[in-house]
Design an enzyme around this catalytic site. Structure first.
Site, PDB file in Angstrom:
ATOM      1  N   SER A   1       0.867  -1.192   0.000  1.00  0.00           N
ATOM      2  CA  SER A   1       0.000   0.000   0.000  1.00  0.00           C
ATOM      3  C   SER A   1       0.894   1.228   0.000  1.00  0.00           C
ATOM      4  O   SER A   1       2.066   1.153   0.383  1.00  0.00           O
ATOM      5  CB  SER A   1      -0.864  -0.012   1.267  1.00  0.00           C
ATOM      6  OG  SER A   1      -1.566   1.201   1.421  1.00  0.00           O
TER       7      SER A   1
ATOM      8  N   TYR B   1      -1.557  -1.266  10.532  1.00  0.00           N
ATOM      9  CA  TYR B   1      -1.639  -1.465   9.078  1.00  0.00           C
ATOM     10  C   TYR B   1      -0.398  -0.881   8.412  1.00  0.00           C
ATOM     11  O   TYR B   1       0.193  -1.497   7.518  1.00  0.00           O
ATOM     12  CB  TYR B   1      -2.905  -0.793   8.557  1.00  0.00           C
ATOM     13  CG  TYR B   1      -3.191  -0.990   7.081  1.00  0.00           C
ATOM     14  CD1 TYR B   1      -3.575  -2.234   6.582  1.00  0.00           C
ATOM     15  CD2 TYR B   1      -3.106   0.077   6.186  1.00  0.00           C
ATOM     16  CE1 TYR B   1      -3.869  -2.410   5.239  1.00  0.00           C
ATOM     17  CE2 TYR B   1      -3.394  -0.087   4.839  1.00  0.00           C
ATOM     18  CZ  TYR B   1      -3.785  -1.329   4.369  1.00  0.00           C
ATOM     19  OH  TYR B   1      -4.067  -1.504   3.027  1.00  0.00           O
TER      20      TYR B   1
HETATM   21  N1  LIG Z   1      -8.750  -0.441  -1.566  1.00  0.00           N
HETATM   22  C1  LIG Z   1      -7.719   0.333  -1.280  1.00  0.00           C
HETATM   23  O1  LIG Z   1      -7.827   1.591  -1.267  1.00  0.00           O
HETATM   24  C2  LIG Z   1      -6.371  -0.281  -0.967  1.00  0.00           C
HETATM   25  C3  LIG Z   1      -5.258   0.583  -0.917  1.00  0.00           C
HETATM   26  C4  LIG Z   1      -4.013   0.043  -0.635  1.00  0.00           C
HETATM   27  C5  LIG Z   1      -3.870  -1.312  -0.417  1.00  0.00           C
HETATM   28  N2  LIG Z   1      -4.987  -2.109  -0.455  1.00  0.00           N
HETATM   29  C6  LIG Z   1      -4.779  -3.540  -0.213  1.00  0.00           C
HETATM   30  O2  LIG Z   1      -5.305  -4.295  -1.282  1.00  0.00           O
HETATM   31  C7  LIG Z   1      -5.736  -5.559  -0.802  1.00  0.00           C
HETATM   32  C8  LIG Z   1      -7.183  -5.799  -1.227  1.00  0.00           C
HETATM   33  O3  LIG Z   1      -7.979  -4.782  -0.663  1.00  0.00           O
HETATM   34  P1  LIG Z   1      -9.475  -4.485  -1.137  1.00  0.00           P
HETATM   35  O4  LIG Z   1      -9.670  -3.019  -1.019  1.00  0.00           O
HETATM   36  O5  LIG Z   1      -9.772  -5.174  -2.400  1.00  0.00           O
HETATM   37  O6  LIG Z   1     -10.267  -5.165   0.096  1.00  0.00           O
HETATM   38  P2  LIG Z   1     -11.671  -5.977   0.121  1.00  0.00           P
HETATM   39  O7  LIG Z   1     -12.055  -6.060   1.562  1.00  0.00           O
HETATM   40  O8  LIG Z   1     -12.632  -5.357  -0.807  1.00  0.00           O
HETATM   41  O9  LIG Z   1     -11.231  -7.435  -0.394  1.00  0.00           O
HETATM   42  C9  LIG Z   1     -10.318  -8.175   0.388  1.00  0.00           C
HETATM   43  C10 LIG Z   1     -10.602  -9.648   0.266  1.00  0.00           C
HETATM   44  O10 LIG Z   1      -9.693 -10.326   1.163  1.00  0.00           O
HETATM   45  C11 LIG Z   1     -10.420 -11.346   1.826  1.00  0.00           C
HETATM   46  N3  LIG Z   1      -9.815 -11.669   3.124  1.00  0.00           N
HETATM   47  C12 LIG Z   1      -9.786 -10.919   4.238  1.00  0.00           C
HETATM   48  N4  LIG Z   1      -9.222 -11.598   5.247  1.00  0.00           N
HETATM   49  C13 LIG Z   1      -8.870 -12.804   4.755  1.00  0.00           C
HETATM   50  C14 LIG Z   1      -8.253 -13.956   5.311  1.00  0.00           C
HETATM   51  N5  LIG Z   1      -7.878 -14.000   6.603  1.00  0.00           N
HETATM   52  N6  LIG Z   1      -8.025 -15.018   4.516  1.00  0.00           N
HETATM   53  C15 LIG Z   1      -8.412 -15.013   3.213  1.00  0.00           C
HETATM   54  N7  LIG Z   1      -9.018 -13.953   2.627  1.00  0.00           N
HETATM   55  C16 LIG Z   1      -9.254 -12.875   3.403  1.00  0.00           C
HETATM   56  C17 LIG Z   1     -11.819 -10.749   2.018  1.00  0.00           C
HETATM   57  O11 LIG Z   1     -12.773 -11.766   2.285  1.00  0.00           O
HETATM   58  C18 LIG Z   1     -12.025 -10.040   0.685  1.00  0.00           C
HETATM   59  O12 LIG Z   1     -12.602 -10.887  -0.284  1.00  0.00           O
HETATM   60  C19 LIG Z   1      -5.544  -5.538   0.719  1.00  0.00           C
HETATM   61  O13 LIG Z   1      -4.303  -6.143   1.032  1.00  0.00           O
HETATM   62  C20 LIG Z   1      -5.494  -4.062   1.022  1.00  0.00           C
HETATM   63  O14 LIG Z   1      -4.788  -3.790   2.205  1.00  0.00           O
HETATM   64  C21 LIG Z   1      -6.219  -1.629  -0.729  1.00  0.00           C
END
Ligand SMILES: NC(=O)c1ccc[n+]([C@@H]2O[C@H](COP(=O)([O-])OP(=O)(O)OC[C@H]3O[C@@H](n4cnc5c(N)ncnc54)[C@H](O)[C@@H]3O)[C@@H](O)[C@H]2O)c1
Length: 243
Positions: free
Chosen positions: A137, A150
């Site tokens: 991130s 985080y």
């Molecule tokens: N959306 C953003 O703005 C953003 C920014 C920077 C980084 N990220 C990173 O991108 C990645 C995806 O984020 P997102 O926004 O798509 O989130 P989201 O919550 O929409 O999707 C995340 C998925 O991970 C799954 N998950 C959570 N815990 C889990 C576990 N213990 N085992 C297996 N699966 C699990 C959830 O069920 C979900 O399907 C994450 O690592 C997040 O930190 C997101």
């Protein structure tokens, strides 16, 4: 010719958001995809929608990694691992973050990447090649005044990626990190509005990105076009880290 023709990719957290977009885009590029997630009906629905396979797996559980990877490998050796599952969990500042929350967030976002690499990379080494993509991130690189666990975890993903990149570079396995800025996903829709507004306001492009913006970067790092790229940190963040 599709850019990921015939490759088998394991994508964690592929039931929704960024992981789902990566899984769908990989399939469009000719890959075979296994989605691993704790959200069972949602993960199965996503897999059915675009022809992936779904396996229920908690990324914090070492035994679950072993059995899911062993099973996926029997289908086809894994060429690409995307450690994407993760979540912010708490926007509390440092002094209000409990020890339990800190450990849980590090376990979910950082230890999960370690477990995934420790399980998959030895098998990739036997095969002689592989590409690992760890989703970090912008929060793994610059400081905010919220979400310290985080930040620590995503910063750890950044340097753990470089450790693995250097360790395995001469043996055919590449390891890179992607650093999304604010991306319009279910996680962001569920987080406090003030947090989203603050991140959008601090983004030079002035708007959130889409999950597909991350998926396009992942296609590049998964395939042969990036064959000389390892240990890289790719920012897909609307200019956030350029400031
Ligand atoms: N959306 C953003 O703005 C953003 C920014 C920077 C980084 N990220 C990173 O991108 C990645 C995806 O984020 P997102 O926004 O798509 O989130 P989201 O919550 O929409 O999707 C995340 C998925 O991970 C799954 N998950 C959570 N815990 C889990 C576990 N213990 N085992 C297996 N699966 C699990 C959830 O069920 C979900 O399907 C994450 O690592 C997040 O930190 C997101």
């Amino acid at each position: 010719m599709p850019r990921l023709n015939g490759k088998h990719a394991l994508v964690t957290g592929g039931a929704r958001g960024i992981g789902r977009a990566i899984a769908e885009r990989f399939i469009a590029e000719g890959a075979v995809v296994t989605i691993a997630d704790i959200r069972e009906p949602e993960g199965q629905r996503a897999a059915d929608a675009f022809g992936a396979r779904f396996t229920r797996m908690d990324v914090t559980d070492a035994d679950a990694w072993e059995s899911a990877v062993a099973e996926a490998w029997t289908r086809q050796p894994i060429d690409v691992l995307v450690n994407n599952a993760g979540a912010v969990i708490s926007f509390d500042p440092l002094e209000k973050t409990s020890v339990e929350t800190f450990r849980h967030v590090v376990d979910l976002n950082l230890t999960s990447c370690f477990l995934g690499m420790r399980t998959v990379i030895p098998r990739m080494l036997e095969a002689g090649c592989g590409s690992v993509i760890n989703i970090s991130s912008i929060s793994g690189v610059v400081g905010h005044d919220v979400a310290p666990a985080y930040q620590a975890a995503k910063g750890g993903v950044r340097t753990l990626t470089k450790n693995a990149a250097v360790t395995f570079a001469a043996r055919g396995v590449r390891v890179n990190s992607i650093h999304p800025g604010i991306i319009a996903t279910p996680m962001v829709a569920e987080q406090p509005a003030w947090a989203t507004e603050a991140f959008v306001a601090a983004t030079p492009m002035g708007a959130p990105g889409e999950p597909d913006d991350i998926a396009h970067a992942a296609v590049y790092l998964a395939g042969e076009e990036s064959r000389f790229v390892t240990g890289a940190e790719m920012y897909v963040d609307g200019g956030f880290v350029a400031q």
